[in-house]
Design a protein around this motif. Structure first.
Motif, short mmCIF file in Angstrom:
data_model
loop_
_atom_site.label_atom_id
_atom_site.label_comp_id
_atom_site.label_asym_id
_atom_site.label_seq_id
_atom_site.Cartn_x
_atom_site.Cartn_y
_atom_site.Cartn_z
N LEU A 24 -4.29 -13.41 2.99
CA LEU A 24 -2.85 -13.45 3.26
C LEU A 24 -2.17 -12.17 2.79
O LEU A 24 -1.26 -11.66 3.42
CB LEU A 24 -2.21 -14.64 2.53
CG LEU A 24 -2.27 -15.99 3.24
CD1 LEU A 24 -1.57 -17.04 2.38
CD2 LEU A 24 -1.61 -15.91 4.61
N PHE A 25 -2.61 -11.67 1.62
CA PHE A 25 -1.98 -10.48 1.05
C PHE A 25 -2.54 -9.18 1.61
O PHE A 25 -1.82 -8.20 1.76
CB PHE A 25 -2.13 -10.50 -0.48
CG PHE A 25 -1.37 -11.62 -1.12
CD1 PHE A 25 0.01 -11.53 -1.30
CD2 PHE A 25 -2.01 -12.79 -1.51
CE1 PHE A 25 0.72 -12.57 -1.88
CE2 PHE A 25 -1.31 -13.83 -2.09
CZ PHE A 25 0.07 -13.73 -2.27
N LYS A 29 0.88 -7.63 8.17
CA LYS A 29 1.61 -8.64 8.93
C LYS A 29 1.50 -8.40 10.44
O LYS A 29 1.52 -9.33 11.24
CB LYS A 29 3.09 -8.62 8.54
CG LYS A 29 3.35 -9.13 7.13
CD LYS A 29 3.28 -10.65 7.04
CE LYS A 29 3.35 -11.13 5.61
NZ LYS A 29 2.12 -10.85 4.84
N ASP A 30 1.43 -7.11 10.85
CA ASP A 30 1.42 -6.83 12.28
C ASP A 30 0.01 -6.70 12.83
O ASP A 30 -0.20 -6.19 13.92
CB ASP A 30 2.23 -5.56 12.59
CG ASP A 30 1.71 -4.36 11.82
OD1 ASP A 30 0.95 -4.56 10.86
OD2 ASP A 30 2.06 -3.23 12.18
N ARG A 44 -3.81 -3.27 14.28
CA ARG A 44 -2.55 -3.19 13.55
C ARG A 44 -1.54 -2.44 14.41
O ARG A 44 -1.71 -1.25 14.69
CB ARG A 44 -2.80 -2.44 12.23
CG ARG A 44 -1.59 -2.33 11.32
CD ARG A 44 -2.02 -1.85 9.95
NE ARG A 44 -2.56 -0.48 10.00
CZ ARG A 44 -1.82 0.62 9.86
NH1 ARG A 44 -0.54 0.53 9.64
NH2 ARG A 44 -2.39 1.81 9.91
N LYS A 45 -0.50 -3.14 14.83
CA LYS A 45 0.45 -2.59 15.81
C LYS A 45 1.10 -1.29 15.33
O LYS A 45 1.30 -0.35 16.10
CB LYS A 45 1.53 -3.64 16.09
CG LYS A 45 2.47 -3.30 17.22
CD LYS A 45 1.81 -3.44 18.57
CE LYS A 45 2.76 -3.13 19.71
NZ LYS A 45 2.04 -2.93 20.97
N SER A 46 1.43 -1.21 14.03
CA SER A 46 2.18 -0.05 13.55
C SER A 46 1.34 1.23 13.58
O SER A 46 1.88 2.32 13.44
CB SER A 46 2.69 -0.30 12.13
OG SER A 46 1.64 -0.69 11.29
N PRO B 30 0.47 -17.11 21.46
CA PRO B 30 1.69 -16.59 22.10
C PRO B 30 1.58 -15.12 22.47
O PRO B 30 2.09 -14.69 23.50
CB PRO B 30 2.78 -16.82 21.06
CG PRO B 30 2.10 -17.15 19.79
CD PRO B 30 0.74 -17.66 20.13
N ASN B 31 0.87 -14.35 21.64
CA ASN B 31 0.71 -12.92 21.94
C ASN B 31 0.01 -12.72 23.26
O ASN B 31 0.34 -11.83 24.03
CB ASN B 31 -0.11 -12.25 20.83
CG ASN B 31 0.78 -11.84 19.68
OD1 ASN B 31 1.97 -11.67 19.86
ND2 ASN B 31 0.20 -11.71 18.52
#
Lengths: 161, 261
Positions: A24-25, A29-30, A44-46, B30-31
């Protein structure tokens, strides 16, 4: 059933729990499945923005140089070397004239020989370029001693720079 | 006791159950649904190389190394130029000294292990240069093998590497049939050509395209019918490398020879 049978099972369940909580950590997030699906778009989108933010070093726009170095520009565009961008020899412009104040010019023989070392390759454009044998044609001096790279026409040799 | 009727019932149910595809059991993502609707990306970057125009000057390699911060003296590069010389006896010689960073300045072919062979003009049947770079495949095998999601494809077709996620296992380097991937000597992660993603997303052209004085390299958007590169690919005879691998490479070549691998 006896306790000693379950004990290792609890240990394993505990370890799995720790890994899931740590995940989780650690996982950004992305991070997930994006446009190209699970096979090609799991990332990772970023990071896409990270790559877009890489600094541009070369402008490759001779007009950029024209304002201050107009004489060199005018001479170059009338010569067969007009197809060569200033930065191919003068190096990446970065934020010149602020940083760096002076560009490092590649005046080496190697630089000219990239095209002008004669290679007899009939099925490539190389055969159409005037070339020399670098071992025989004034091997010890720089090309720019006789040839002006901004005005390389051989006729100019007799008339000075 | 199981009756004959029950046995037949269970058998039919069992077979029907096995026939359900794994995909039908997948939890809705959903993605993925969003991606399906948005699949019509307006850009798909492609590359066009005219091998007739290339003279092997290596300005593209020099510019690429500087633009993309690949250590200049390390023997790795995102793009390189290969020289092919076929003799009249049918013998093939191919080399790319330092990836042609300094161009080809001698007719001596680098055979490796410090050996060189000079081929005289009279012996040459054909000789030419072939620039190479990442093919930004439509089915990139390098992305399929990445175990950590560090390499991926963006909707406009470019394959990128996330240096923070890459663990340096090297699977992608082995998986690429074109040998375009290598380890970055500084970052110690997988490295590859990304069509100068920082330039093309700003409306500029790649460093190698701009550095080429002869117009041997071009980049374009195949989804734009008015793009000059698209027009050439759609109307002229172009080839791709290693078609049989099914990777659908998106670097097209004019004047590709059977000797080019």
């Amino acid at each position: 059933m006896k306790n000693h049978v379950f004990r290792p099972l609890f240990v394993v369940i505990g370890l799995v729990g720790i890994v899931l909580i740590a995940r989780l950590f650690i996982v950004p997030k992305d991070f997930g499945v994006w446009e190209r699906g699970y096979m090609y778009g799991w990332h990772r989108k970023s990071n896409e923005e990270d790559w877009k933010a890489v600094k541009v070093k070369y402008q490759f726009n001779n007009e950029y140089c024209k304002d201050c170095h107009g004489d060199k520009y005018d001479s170059l565009i009338q010569s067969p070397h007009a197809i060569i961008k200033c930065e191919n020899c003068h190096g990446p412009v970065l934020e010149h004239p602020l940083n760096p104040a002076k560009l490092q010019i590649d005046r080496s023989r190697q630089q000219c020989l990239r095209c002008h070392s004669y290679l007899p390759y009939p099925t490539s454009g190389r055969a159409n370029i005037k070339g020399i044998d670098p071992g025989k044609h004034n091997p010890d001096i720089e090309c720019s001693m006789c040839h002006n790279p901004h005005k390389p026409n051989l006729g100019a040799l007799s008339g000075g720079k | 006791m199981i009756t004959r009727r029950d046995l037949l019932k269970y058998t039919i149910k069992g077979i029907a159950g096995l026939a359900v595809p794994i995909a039908a059991l997948e939890i809705v993502n959903p993605n993925k649904i969003f991606a399906g609707k948005n699949d019509k990306s307006k850009t798909r970057w492609v590359f066009l190389v005219d091998t007739y125009k290339c003279v092997g000057c290596g300005f593209c390699v020099k510019a690429c190394k500087n633009e993309n911060e690949i250590p200049y003296d390390a023997n790795v590069t995102r793009t390189w130029v290969e020289r092919y010389v076929v003799t009249k006896d049918g013998e093939l010689f191919a080399d790319t000294p330092k990836g042609a960073r300094d161009g080809f300045t001698t007719s001596k072919i680098d055979l490796g292990a410090g050996k060189y062979q000079d081929i005289k003009k009279e012996e040459i049947s054909k000789a030419f240069f072939v620039p190479k770079l990442c093919n930004q495949c439509e089915n990139p095998p390098c992305v399929q093998v990445c175990p950590v999601g560090a390499t991926y494809q963006v909707p406009d077709g470019v394959v990128l590497v996330d240096r923070k996620t890459c663990i340096g296992c090297g699977y992608c380097i082995m998986a690429c049939p074109y040998g375009v991937r290598f380890f970055h000597p500084v970052h110690h992660t997988a490295e590859k050509c990304n069509f100068c993603y920082h330039r093309i997303t700003k409306g500029m052209k790649t460093a190698c395209v701009e550095a080429c004085p002869f117009g041997a390299r071009q980049i374009g958007n195949i989804k734009d019918p008015d793009d000059p590169v698209t027009k050439i690919i759609k109307t002229e005879r172009v080839g791709i490398l290693k078609e049989e691998f099914g990777t659908k490479p998106q670097v097209y070549y004019i004047g590709l020879d059977k000797e080019v691998r």
